[in-house]
Design a protein around this motif. Structure first.
Motif, PDB file in Angstrom:
ATOM      1  N   SER A 130       0.824  -1.206   0.000  1.00  0.00           N
ATOM      2  CA  SER A 130       0.000   0.000   0.000  1.00  0.00           C
ATOM      3  C   SER A 130       0.860   1.258   0.000  1.00  0.00           C
ATOM      4  N   THR A 131       1.917   1.256   0.805  1.00  0.00           N
ATOM      5  CA  THR A 131       2.819   2.406   0.874  1.00  0.00           C
ATOM      6  C   THR A 131       3.514   2.641  -0.466  1.00  0.00           C
ATOM      7  N   ILE A 132       4.020   1.561  -1.062  1.00  0.00           N
ATOM      8  CA  ILE A 132       4.701   1.667  -2.350  1.00  0.00           C
ATOM      9  C   ILE A 132       3.747   2.170  -3.430  1.00  0.00           C
ATOM     10  N   ALA A 133       2.522   1.632  -3.439  1.00  0.00           N
ATOM     11  CA  ALA A 133       1.541   2.059  -4.431  1.00  0.00           C
ATOM     12  C   ALA A 133       1.257   3.554  -4.310  1.00  0.00           C
ATOM     13  N   HIS A 134       1.145   4.031  -3.071  1.00  0.00           N
ATOM     14  CA  HIS A 134       0.861   5.445  -2.841  1.00  0.00           C
ATOM     15  C   HIS A 134       2.048   6.318  -3.211  1.00  0.00           C
ATOM     16  N   ARG A 135       3.237   5.955  -2.727  1.00  0.00           N
ATOM     17  CA  ARG A 135       4.426   6.790  -2.953  1.00  0.00           C
ATOM     18  C   ARG A 135       4.824   6.828  -4.434  1.00  0.00           C
ATOM     19  N   CYS A 136       4.698   5.680  -5.099  1.00  0.00           N
ATOM     20  CA  CYS A 136       5.179   5.575  -6.485  1.00  0.00           C
ATOM     21  C   CYS A 136       4.070   5.723  -7.509  1.00  0.00           C
ATOM     22  N   LYS A 137       2.873   6.069  -7.024  1.00  0.00           N
ATOM     23  CA  LYS A 137       1.725   6.310  -7.916  1.00  0.00           C
ATOM     24  C   LYS A 137       1.429   5.100  -8.808  1.00  0.00           C
ATOM     25  N   LEU A 138       1.429   3.915  -8.197  1.00  0.00           N
ATOM     26  CA  LEU A 138       1.109   2.704  -8.945  1.00  0.00           C
ATOM     27  C   LEU A 138      -0.405   2.548  -9.070  1.00  0.00           C
ATOM     28  N   ASP A 139      -0.840   2.103 -10.231  1.00  0.00           N
ATOM     29  CA  ASP A 139      -2.260   1.844 -10.444  1.00  0.00           C
ATOM     30  C   ASP A 139      -2.666   0.466  -9.936  1.00  0.00           C
ATOM     31  N   LYS A 140      -1.681  -0.426  -9.852  1.00  0.00           N
ATOM     32  CA  LYS A 140      -1.990  -1.798  -9.455  1.00  0.00           C
ATOM     33  C   LYS A 140      -0.736  -2.445  -8.891  1.00  0.00           C
ATOM     34  N   VAL A 141      -0.934  -3.281  -7.864  1.00  0.00           N
ATOM     35  CA  VAL A 141       0.143  -4.115  -7.338  1.00  0.00           C
ATOM     36  C   VAL A 141      -0.263  -5.573  -7.527  1.00  0.00           C
ATOM     37  N   ILE A 142       0.583  -6.329  -8.205  1.00  0.00           N
ATOM     38  CA  ILE A 142       0.327  -7.747  -8.428  1.00  0.00           C
ATOM     39  C   ILE A 142       1.183  -8.555  -7.461  1.00  0.00           C
ATOM     40  N   PHE A 143       0.533  -9.291  -6.589  1.00  0.00           N
ATOM     41  CA  PHE A 143       1.228 -10.176  -5.660  1.00  0.00           C
ATOM     42  C   PHE A 143       1.586 -11.457  -6.403  1.00  0.00           C
ATOM     43  N   LEU A 144       2.876 -11.757  -6.424  1.00  0.00           N
ATOM     44  CA  LEU A 144       3.385 -12.899  -7.177  1.00  0.00           C
ATOM     45  C   LEU A 144       3.994 -13.910  -6.210  1.00  0.00           C
ATOM     46  N   PRO A 145       3.211 -14.861  -5.712  1.00  0.00           N
ATOM     47  CA  PRO A 145       3.784 -15.853  -4.791  1.00  0.00           C
ATOM     48  C   PRO A 145       4.757 -16.779  -5.501  1.00  0.00           C
ATOM     49  N   CYS A 146       5.892 -17.037  -4.864  1.00  0.00           N
ATOM     50  CA  CYS A 146       6.895 -17.941  -5.426  1.00  0.00           C
ATOM     51  C   CYS A 146       6.354 -19.367  -5.456  1.00  0.00           C
ATOM     52  N   SER A 147       6.666 -20.059  -6.507  1.00  0.00           N
ATOM     53  CA  SER A 147       6.269 -21.456  -6.603  1.00  0.00           C
ATOM     54  C   SER A 147       7.159 -22.321  -5.714  1.00  0.00           C
ATOM     55  N   SER A 148       6.561 -23.356  -5.128  1.00  0.00           N
ATOM     56  CA  SER A 148       7.348 -24.307  -4.333  1.00  0.00           C
ATOM     57  C   SER A 148       8.300 -25.113  -5.203  1.00  0.00           C
ATOM     58  N   LYS A 149       8.146 -25.011  -6.524  1.00  0.00           N
ATOM     59  CA  LYS A 149       9.041 -25.720  -7.452  1.00  0.00           C
ATOM     60  C   LYS A 149      10.344 -24.967  -7.689  1.00  0.00           C
ATOM     61  N   ARG A 150      10.420 -23.724  -7.213  1.00  0.00           N
ATOM     62  CA  ARG A 150      11.654 -22.959  -7.390  1.00  0.00           C
ATOM     63  C   ARG A 150      12.816 -23.677  -6.720  1.00  0.00           C
ATOM     64  N   GLN A 151      13.957 -23.683  -7.396  1.00  0.00           N
ATOM     65  CA  GLN A 151      15.137 -24.363  -6.872  1.00  0.00           C
ATOM     66  C   GLN A 151      15.762 -23.633  -5.676  1.00  0.00           C
ATOM     67  N   ASP A 152      15.492 -22.335  -5.550  1.00  0.00           N
ATOM     68  CA  ASP A 152      16.133 -21.528  -4.507  1.00  0.00           C
ATOM     69  C   ASP A 152      15.213 -21.250  -3.318  1.00  0.00           C
ATOM     70  N   LYS A 153      14.073 -21.940  -3.251  1.00  0.00           N
ATOM     71  CA  LYS A 153      13.121 -21.693  -2.182  1.00  0.00           C
ATOM     72  C   LYS A 153      12.730 -22.998  -1.494  1.00  0.00           C
ATOM     73  N   HIS A 154      12.404 -22.886  -0.219  1.00  0.00           N
ATOM     74  CA  HIS A 154      11.865 -24.022   0.510  1.00  0.00           C
ATOM     75  C   HIS A 154      10.658 -23.530   1.296  1.00  0.00           C
TER      76      HIS A 154
END
Length: 203
Positions: free
Chosen positions: A22-46
């Motif tokens: 919300s803060t980033i959207a307000h400060r940077c005048k974003l029209d939309k924020v898309i939440f992109l959850p990392c996939s559990s298939k990523r090699q660098d994530k657990h």
């Protein structure tokens, strides 16, 4: 439109994630924020819980904000093909008429500047970033010390944001509280808190 892509594990999503978006959207005048959850298939994530649970919690968390969306793009990709470079290329193609910004913390800027991310040089040459301050990280110094970063620093590539309030409550902290029988109720949305309790997650 100006669109921010906010990638994270969201394991679970916390009130700090929402406040940050919300803060980033307000400060940077974003029209939309898309939440992109990392996939559990990523090699660098657990991940500590399933993709389905993390998506469900995100949906509950952002249900009352029309400027927030969820995209499960990474969930649909093969594990060894998932990389931020590929993901951002997808979004630039999908929103070809819009300005796309990748939202990240200064700690990740350090890693990119050191070439630790796949195609680090191409990543910074082809994209724009909103970088959130982190304690004890001098963002300007990070850019200046890295050949990868400083040679693309044209005043448009990196939008550096200090949120003005230190709130570093992490998903890890929330998980630890649940595991140990602690209380994390007001660190996460009430709907997410109920979901965690009902589904016995992180215990």
């Amino acid at each position: 439109m100006k669109i921010g892509i906010y990638g994270s594990s969201f394991d679970p999503v916390t009130n700090v994630h929402l406040w940050t978006a919300s803060t980033i959207a307000h400060r940077c005048k974003l029209d939309k924020v898309i939440f992109l959850p990392c996939s559990s298939k990523r090699q660098d994530k657990h991940m500590q819980t399933t993709d389905a649970h993390r998506i469900a919690m995100l949906k509950l968390a952002i249900a009352d904000n029309d400027n927030f969306e969820i995209d499960d793009y990474e969930f649909q990709q093969l594990g060894w093909e998932i990389a931020t470079y590929q993901t951002l290329r997808h979004f630039r193609t999908k929103y070809v008429e819009d300005d796309i910004y990748f939202i990240m913390g200064a700690d990740l800027l350090v890693d990119i500047g050191q070439g630790k991310w796949q195609k680090s040089e191409e990543l910074v040459k082809e994209n724009k970033f909103i970088v959130m301050a982190r304690i004890n990280i001098d963002m300007l110094s990070v850019i200046g010390r890295s050949p990868i970063l400083r040679h693309v620093d044209d005043g448009q590539t990196f939008h550096l944001v200090d949120k003005g309030l230190t709130m570093e409550i992490s998903s890890t902290y929330v998980r630890e509280e649940f595991k140990l029988g602690g209380e994390a109720r007001y660190l996460i949305p009430e709907s997410v808190y109920a979901y965690l309790k009902d589904n016995h997650l992180y215990r």
